[in-house]
Motif scaffolding. Structure first.
Motif, short mmCIF file in Angstrom:
data_model
loop_
_atom_site.label_atom_id
_atom_site.label_comp_id
_atom_site.label_asym_id
_atom_site.label_seq_id
_atom_site.Cartn_x
_atom_site.Cartn_y
_atom_site.Cartn_z
N ASP A 125 0.81 -1.11 0.04
CA ASP A 125 0.11 -0.10 -0.03
C ASP A 125 0.86 1.13 0.09
O ASP A 125 0.68 2.19 -0.61
CB ASP A 125 -0.78 -0.12 1.30
CG ASP A 125 -2.01 -1.07 1.01
OD1 ASP A 125 -2.23 -1.34 -0.11
OD2 ASP A 125 -2.76 -1.39 2.17
N ALA A 126 2.04 1.06 0.79
CA ALA A 126 2.99 2.60 0.87
C ALA A 126 3.50 2.47 -0.62
O ALA A 126 3.54 3.90 -0.93
CB ALA A 126 3.98 2.33 1.79
N ASP A 127 3.78 1.44 -1.48
CA ASP A 127 4.27 1.59 -2.61
C ASP A 127 3.40 2.32 -3.45
O ASP A 127 3.69 3.36 -4.23
CB ASP A 127 4.94 0.13 -3.03
CG ASP A 127 6.05 -0.43 -2.42
OD1 ASP A 127 6.86 0.22 -1.77
OD2 ASP A 127 5.94 -1.40 -2.34
N LEU A 128 2.11 1.79 -3.47
CA LEU A 128 1.21 2.43 -4.21
C LEU A 128 0.83 3.60 -4.05
O LEU A 128 0.64 4.58 -5.11
CB LEU A 128 0.01 1.33 -4.29
CG LEU A 128 -0.11 0.08 -4.82
CD1 LEU A 128 -1.35 -0.79 -4.35
CD2 LEU A 128 0.18 0.00 -6.28
N GLU A 129 0.65 4.07 -2.79
CA GLU A 129 0.69 5.32 -2.48
C GLU A 129 1.71 6.37 -2.99
O GLU A 129 1.41 7.46 -3.45
CB GLU A 129 0.81 5.72 -0.97
CG GLU A 129 0.43 6.90 -0.55
CD GLU A 129 -1.09 7.28 -0.91
OE1 GLU A 129 -1.26 8.74 -1.12
OE2 GLU A 129 -1.87 6.52 -1.05
N HIS A 130 2.87 5.78 -3.15
CA HIS A 130 3.96 6.64 -3.63
C HIS A 130 3.51 6.89 -5.35
O HIS A 130 3.79 8.12 -5.69
CB HIS A 130 5.41 5.73 -3.65
CG HIS A 130 6.57 6.56 -4.58
ND1 HIS A 130 7.12 7.75 -4.06
CD2 HIS A 130 7.17 6.03 -5.80
CE1 HIS A 130 8.25 7.85 -5.00
NE2 HIS A 130 7.91 7.19 -6.02
N PHE A 131 3.28 5.75 -5.98
CA PHE A 131 2.76 6.06 -7.38
C PHE A 131 1.48 6.81 -7.63
O PHE A 131 1.30 7.78 -8.28
CB PHE A 131 2.46 4.70 -8.04
CG PHE A 131 3.73 3.98 -8.51
CD1 PHE A 131 4.37 4.34 -9.54
CD2 PHE A 131 4.52 3.09 -7.42
CE1 PHE A 131 5.77 3.75 -10.00
CE2 PHE A 131 5.68 2.36 -7.85
CZ PHE A 131 6.34 2.95 -9.21
N ARG A 132 0.42 6.78 -6.72
CA ARG A 132 -0.71 7.60 -6.46
C ARG A 132 -0.09 9.11 -6.44
O ARG A 132 -0.82 9.87 -7.10
CB ARG A 132 -1.51 7.15 -5.69
CG ARG A 132 -2.17 5.80 -5.82
CD ARG A 132 -3.59 5.69 -5.78
NE ARG A 132 -4.02 4.07 -5.73
CZ ARG A 132 -4.36 3.95 -6.99
NH1 ARG A 132 -4.80 4.79 -8.15
NH2 ARG A 132 -4.95 2.56 -7.26
#
Length: 181
Positions: free
Chosen positions: A11-18
């Motif tokens: 989720d943290a990785d995805l948050e970076h991309f978002r």
């Protein structure tokens, strides 16, 4: 010989991309629609070229469908959804990627991840548009007339009613009940 590499983004990785997508959207808000579409088309062409890894090229068709649906006058994308599609294409109008594209193979990794996020967010739109295009092509070949979204929706309604009647009949064991008044 090819190898398969699988990884999972947290989720943290995805948050970076978002966050990157949000930044691109903010930057693209200053751009006219035509510029976003033109830059997205250039990115699609680049990602479709020789030498681009298959893990990217296999995802480009969905991105291309979004671009095509924007200009499809028959589809008549509602304004709110049109803006969602445009903002989703905004990342691809950014000149700077997270990973520069000139780095062999891995340069497109961020693009593949962003395409995946866009496709997840807009999958219902993409599916509906592709289904509409298939229906339009089939019906135009069969009837030789222009097909509208209203024609497609009427067809979908008929399919739904047919499924409902079939399920109702199956639940009743094939018996048909009639009312006597």
């Amino acid at each position: 010989m090819s190898i398969e590499v699988t990884f999972q983004l947290s989720d943290a990785d995805l948050e970076h991309f978002r966050h990157l997508m949000t930044t691109a959207i903010a930057n693209a808000a200053k751009l006219p629609e035509a510029t976003i579409k033109q830059k997205a088309a250039q990115a699609i062409a680049e990602m479709s070229s020789d030498g681009v890894p298959e893990f990217v090229t296999s995802r480009v068709a969905s991105l291309e469908a979004l671009l095509v649906m924007l200009d499809d006058d028959t589809w008549k994308l509602p304004e709110e959804e049109r803006q969602e599609v445009l903002t989703s294409l905004a990342y691809f109008s950014e000149p700077e990627d997270l990973v520069p594209d000139h780095i062999p193979v891995l340069g497109y990794l961020d693009d593949a991840i962003m395409i995946e996020l866009v496709v997840q967010d807009l999958s219902a739109n993409i599916e509906a548009y592709k289904e509409f295009c298939e229906f339009r092509e089939k019906e135009m070949a069969r009837r030789g007339v222009e097909i509208s979204t209203e024609d497609w929706l009427a067809s979908k309604r008929m399919e739904m009613h047919t499924r409902m009647r079939k399920r109702r009949s199956e639940r009743r064991g094939g018996r048909i009940f009639s009312r006597v008044f």
